[in-house]
Write a protein that holds these residues in place. Structure first.
Motif, short mmCIF file in Angstrom:
data_model
loop_
_atom_site.label_atom_id
_atom_site.label_comp_id
_atom_site.label_asym_id
_atom_site.label_seq_id
_atom_site.Cartn_x
_atom_site.Cartn_y
_atom_site.Cartn_z
N ASN A 321 41.98 -65.32 67.04
CA ASN A 321 41.60 -66.24 68.51
C ASN A 321 42.81 -66.15 69.39
O ASN A 321 42.78 -67.08 70.39
CB ASN A 321 41.28 -67.44 68.16
CG ASN A 321 39.82 -67.60 67.43
OD1 ASN A 321 38.75 -67.68 67.97
ND2 ASN A 321 40.26 -67.78 65.84
N ASN A 322 43.73 -64.99 69.59
CA ASN A 322 44.77 -64.85 70.50
C ASN A 322 45.67 -66.29 70.45
O ASN A 322 46.06 -66.48 71.64
CB ASN A 322 44.10 -64.63 71.88
CG ASN A 322 43.20 -63.46 71.81
OD1 ASN A 322 43.81 -62.31 71.38
ND2 ASN A 322 42.24 -63.35 72.32
N ILE A 323 45.80 -66.73 69.53
CA ILE A 323 46.83 -68.04 69.40
C ILE A 323 48.12 -67.35 68.78
O ILE A 323 48.14 -67.07 67.40
CB ILE A 323 46.32 -69.15 68.61
CG1 ILE A 323 45.18 -69.53 69.42
CG2 ILE A 323 47.26 -70.35 68.69
CD1 ILE A 323 44.27 -70.76 68.77
N SER A 324 49.14 -67.54 69.61
CA SER A 324 50.59 -67.10 69.13
C SER A 324 51.07 -68.24 68.36
O SER A 324 51.10 -69.32 68.89
CB SER A 324 51.41 -66.66 70.51
OG SER A 324 51.04 -65.53 70.86
N ILE A 325 51.79 -67.81 67.24
CA ILE A 325 52.48 -68.91 66.46
C ILE A 325 53.80 -68.81 66.71
O ILE A 325 54.75 -67.70 66.88
CB ILE A 325 52.21 -68.87 64.91
CG1 ILE A 325 50.92 -69.11 64.55
CG2 ILE A 325 53.07 -69.54 64.33
CD1 ILE A 325 50.30 -68.60 63.32
N LYS A 326 54.57 -69.97 67.22
CA LYS A 326 55.98 -70.00 67.31
C LYS A 326 56.84 -70.04 66.26
O LYS A 326 57.93 -69.47 66.07
CB LYS A 326 56.36 -71.15 68.16
CG LYS A 326 57.73 -71.22 68.94
CD LYS A 326 57.99 -72.29 69.69
CE LYS A 326 59.57 -72.46 70.50
NZ LYS A 326 59.78 -73.25 71.16
N ASN A 327 56.36 -70.99 65.20
CA ASN A 327 57.14 -71.14 63.99
C ASN A 327 56.01 -71.61 62.94
O ASN A 327 55.31 -72.27 63.42
CB ASN A 327 58.42 -71.88 63.88
CG ASN A 327 59.52 -71.74 62.94
OD1 ASN A 327 59.20 -70.88 61.91
ND2 ASN A 327 60.50 -72.04 63.19
N ILE A 328 56.55 -71.20 61.64
CA ILE A 328 55.80 -71.78 60.65
C ILE A 328 56.42 -72.04 59.48
O ILE A 328 57.38 -71.20 59.13
CB ILE A 328 54.41 -70.51 60.32
CG1 ILE A 328 53.15 -71.51 59.24
CG2 ILE A 328 55.17 -69.27 59.89
CD1 ILE A 328 52.01 -70.39 59.14
N GLY A 329 56.00 -72.86 58.53
CA GLY A 329 56.67 -73.20 57.44
C GLY A 329 56.01 -74.14 56.43
O GLY A 329 55.24 -75.01 57.07
N ILE A 330 56.50 -74.19 55.14
CA ILE A 330 55.90 -75.27 54.01
C ILE A 330 56.86 -76.31 54.11
O ILE A 330 57.87 -76.26 54.23
CB ILE A 330 55.83 -74.24 52.80
CG1 ILE A 330 54.82 -73.19 52.57
CG2 ILE A 330 55.27 -75.20 51.74
CD1 ILE A 330 53.72 -73.15 53.09
N ILE A 331 55.94 -77.50 54.13
CA ILE A 331 56.78 -78.71 54.16
C ILE A 331 56.81 -79.01 52.52
O ILE A 331 55.76 -79.66 52.05
CB ILE A 331 56.24 -79.92 54.95
CG1 ILE A 331 56.02 -79.27 56.31
CG2 ILE A 331 56.70 -81.13 55.08
CD1 ILE A 331 57.19 -78.96 57.10
N HIS A 332 57.88 -79.20 52.10
CA HIS A 332 58.34 -79.44 50.72
C HIS A 332 58.36 -81.22 50.95
O HIS A 332 57.94 -81.79 49.57
CB HIS A 332 59.15 -78.91 49.95
CG HIS A 332 58.98 -77.63 49.92
ND1 HIS A 332 58.28 -77.05 49.16
CD2 HIS A 332 59.52 -76.61 50.67
CE1 HIS A 332 58.13 -75.56 49.24
NE2 HIS A 332 58.84 -75.25 50.02
#
Length: 369
Positions: A321-332
């Motif tokens: 859907n043409n959405i760029s992700i700046k950062n991603i992570g798992i929240i522990h």
């Protein structure tokens, strides 16, 4: 605002703020000439290569003699030093401005140098824990409050012209006395930076040799102390330049902390409840619409099952859907956050769209309040 193609603007300092304002000018006024100086030669090369700077200064103040505006965008103490050098170099029609978050010292230096007729102080309420030209953006000041602190002797028409110029860049201008400005910014920026740094020191000093607290603190703690990662040189100078206001507020905070300690000793439920309630109510009343002193984070939090392929499915859905992700992570550590997956987007529009797409596919999505 003037549309004169001969309009020339000088920049001393092309870091995050200087670089962003220069880029904003090139976007709105592409024909304006920009002369740039920075202690970092690589920054100058990058700005010239990107077409943001038309001419490089070698540090000689006479390079700015034909400028209509000169922006001082170095740390506070350096701006004062450069100001003195510009006194006999600029034309009588030139306006010097700065972008420092402390206005008292530079205004006093302007008065001492008898440069009040050519100085209009400025402070865009923007920033980031990241520094340097490479992190600058042509829209950093867009929809951000921009304090303007003119001297008492500068021509009123020049103040109107400069205010209009800043508004053309998309900023929301506020005219303010420089003393009042310093009191305000001490409360909403300077003291929070010190407290954030102190919170980090508290955890650092408690941490074990194998860094267990560093791992446990990676959730909400890292978010609320994000500003502690800002430039130590900048904040050393800000702290000393605005020390009177900062010290007064820190002493008030010290008194409040002593009251909390007393309430803990006395198990004073009413005091503690009221303390947290009033803080929560005021914090929730702070609007999200305007850009603040620190770069806003556009984040959503998503519940996903711990199954193979789930993460890639989620990111692929956004990519399609043409959405760029700046950062991603798992929240522990989710003591202060809901959702196991934290996705950081580039802007508010992308965050809202991502939320709609994921919810449409039956994901449970949370927003930060």
């Amino acid at each position: 605002m003037k549309t004169d193609n001969n309009f020339t603007i000088g920049f001393i300092g092309l870091g995050l703020i200087g670089g962003s304002i220069a880029k904003g000018i090139k976007r709105v006024f592409p024909n304006y000439k920009i002369i740039g100086f920075d202690e970092d030669k690589e920054t100058l090369k990058e700005a010239l290569k990107d077409g943001i700077v038309d001419q490089i200064s070698n540090g000689n103040e006479n390079d700015f003699k034909d400028c209509n505006y000169v922006f001082l965008c170095a740390p506070v103490q350096y701006n004062i030093m450069y100001l003195q050098g510009l006194k006999n170099a600029i034309s009588s029609n030139c306006i010097i401005t700065d972008v420092g978050s402390v206005k008292g010292e530079i205004h006093k230096k302007v008065e001492e140098l008898q440069m009040e007729e050519c100085f209009i102080g400025g402070h865009p309420m923007v920033g980031s824990e990241k520094a340097g030209f490479s992190f600058s953006s042509d829209r950093l000041v867009e929809n951000a409050y921009y304090f303007i602190t003119p001297t008492k002797k500068v021509n009123e028409e020049k103040v109107k012209e400069f205010t209009s110029f800043i508004e053309e860049l998309g900023a929301l201008t506020i005219l303010l006395d420089y003393n009042q400005h310093d009191a305000f910014t001490a409360a909403i920026s300077h003291v929070p930076h010190i407290i954030a740094a102190e919170l980090v020191h508290l955890v650092k000093n408690m941490d074990t040799d194998n860094g267990i607290l560093k791992q446990l603190a990676a959730g909400g703690f890292k978010d609320i102390t994000r500003i502690a990662s800002s430039s130590p040189v900048v904040w050393e100078q800000i702290s000393l330049s605005n020390k009177k206001n900062i010290k007064m507020l820190l002493l008030q905070a010290k008194d409040h902390l002593e009251e909390i300690i007393e309430a803990l000793d006395e198990e004073n439920n009413d005091y503690l409840n009221t303390y947290f309630k009033e803080a929560g109510e005021y914090r929730d009343s702070v609007p999200d619409s305007a850009v603040g002193l620190m770069e806003k984070s556009y984040e959503i939090f998503v519940d996903i099952p711990d199954e193979p392929g789930t993460l890639s499915t989620t990111t692929t859905l956004l990519a399609l859907n043409n959405i760029s992700i700046k950062n991603i992570g798992i929240i522990h550590n989710r003591e202060f956050e809901e959702g196991v997956l934290k996705i950081m987007l580039y802007d508010d529009k992308s965050a809202k769209r991502a939320k709609e797409i994921l919810r449409d596919k039956n994901y449970i999505v949370y927003e930060r309040k």
